[in-house]
Scaffold this active site. Structure first.
Site: not given
Length: 436
Positions: A322, A365, A369
């Site tokens: 994302h 996350h 990350d």
């Protein structure tokens, strides 16, 4: 009566037709204005090479020369409009387009370089090849993107191109689309494999993370992150629709997104991190035989891996997909819009940064990350565009070895891609005249 020459760039096809008749080229009105919809802007950008080559293909030498001189005269009378369009007086009109220009022409000089990795330069524009002859105008200190004519001989073949002319090369764009769709499918399959290897939360609890430990989880935050991504996507699609060089933009987006996600496949397959939050109901899940895995991968692929479409995945933590999409769309929006569009740039950056915050606030996350995803995406975007804008390296042997896909997609893109816009459809007509 010929139309006023004070605003040639705003002429429509009928006014260009009137100018052609006034100059004595009425027989070409059907070809230029009716068949090829030549308006004022395209008339100012017209070159003798355009007249000689396809799709026009004029064959009467006298008419070619007289029309080229008339266009050149019009360009010199409208120099300010040319500069606004990012063009300059078309010096290449003095050349027939069928071979190297005649040496000794007034105000022109030859330069030649040999070797696969060398180039001839005029300011920041240039041309590369095995052996090249470059014609440049000594009388003008500043040239437009078409002010340099190169005649290159490489591996026994001869090719001629105008520096700054951008070929959309739709077939390469189609290849880039196939590439990114294949990578998305491969990523979906790897996500299925990774889900089968998710560490047991009772044995491997969430890792310590300063941000996740300090900020309480916001349940609706991940949906907001995806909403930010959708808004950025719509903004980029609008820019892509109106950008004159939309094919090059889309090709670059596909190649960059595909490459980053291909790297993500390897990182999340090699290293399986523990689930970042107790709220995530993740456990090792087996999908049976190969066909079951493929069906699950197709479900992820068709839903774009988004929770808004009902897709829920586990184990794909290193690194955040994302964040990659949010950051890449932001950089494309800000790169391919004029610097004066401050509001669009501000909205784009706000959506990017808030999207990243919502990803972390949802505890979907780890912080590392998101950080790695942002760093890799921005570096790859900047490296790609730096190489694309540097002709000295773009055609070098080292680039072809280490960046074969980049060399393939960018070999015919000469210099910067200007931010010019037009309406891609014939109707409504007012939109075509409004946008260009």
């Amino acid at each position: 009566m010929a139309p006023s020459e004070a605003s040639v760039s705003s002429w429509n096809c009928k006014q260009v037709a009137g100018w052609l008749r006034t100059e004595g080229f009425g027989e070409y009105v059907q070809l230029l204005c009716t068949q090829h919809r030549l308006d004022g802007t395209s008339l100012l950008a017209l070159t003798e090479a355009d007249l000689r080559g396809p799709p026009l293909g004029l064959t009467v030498l006298g008419d070619i020369k007289r029309l080229a001189l008339a266009v050149r005269r019009l360009q010199r009378q409208n120099q300010s409009q040319l500069e606004e369009l990012g063009l300059d007086t078309a010096d290449e009109l003095s050349n027939g387009g069928g071979g190297p220009p005649v040496s000794g022409a007034r105000g022109l000089e030859w330069s030649c370089t040999n070797g696969a990795d060398r180039m001839c330069l005029r300011a920041d524009r240039g041309c590369n090849g095995g052996s090249e002859f470059c014609l440049r105008d000594r009388g003008s200190p500043a040239h437009g993107p078409e002010g340099l004519l190169c005649h290159a001989h490489s591996n026994g073949r001869s090719r001629q191109h105008m520096a700054g002319r951008l070929d959309p090369e739709l077939w390469k764009t189609a290849i880039s689309l196939v590439y990114v769709m294949f990578v998305f499918g491969f990523t979906s399959f790897i996500m299925v494999i990774v889900h089968e290897r998710v560490p047991d939360m009772r044995t491997y609890p969430p890792l310590p993370d300063i941000f996740l430990d300090s900020v309480p989880r916001i349940p609706w935050a991940f949906a907001m992150a995806e909403a930010c991504g959708l808004i950025l996507c719509y903004i980029f699609l609008l820019i892509l629709l109106l950008h004159k060089h939309r094919s090059i933009l889309f090709r670059r987006l596909c190649s960059l997104i595909g490459t980053v996600f291909l790297l993500r496949c390897f990182t999340m397959f090699v290293t399986s991190l523990s689930v970042p939050g107790q709220h995530l109901k993740c456990a090792s899940k087996m999908y049976g035989d190969t066909w079951g895995k493929i069906q699950r991968a197709l479900a992820i692929w068709s839903g774009f891996g988004m929770t808004l479409t009902g897709v829920h995945t586990c184990g794909d933590y290193m690194f955040s997909g994302h964040t990659v999409v949010l950051t890449m769309l932001n950089f494309f929006v800000t790169e391919y819009t004029p610097r004066s569009w401050n509001l669009i740039h501000t909205i784009s950056w706000v959506l990017n940064l808030f999207g990243i915050f919502f990803i972390l606030a949802a505890h979907e996350h780890y912080s590392i990350d998101v950080f790695i995803a942002f760093y890799i995406t921005t570096r790859l975007f900047l490296y790609y565009h730096t190489l694309a804008n540097t002709r000295a390296f773009q055609q070098s042997r080292r680039a072809r070895i280490w960046f074969p896909m980049f060399s393939f997609f960018e070999c015919n893109v000469n210099g910067l891609v200007p931010n010019q816009y037009n309406w891609p459809f014939d109707r409504p007509t007012f939109m075509k005249s409004l946008i260009g």
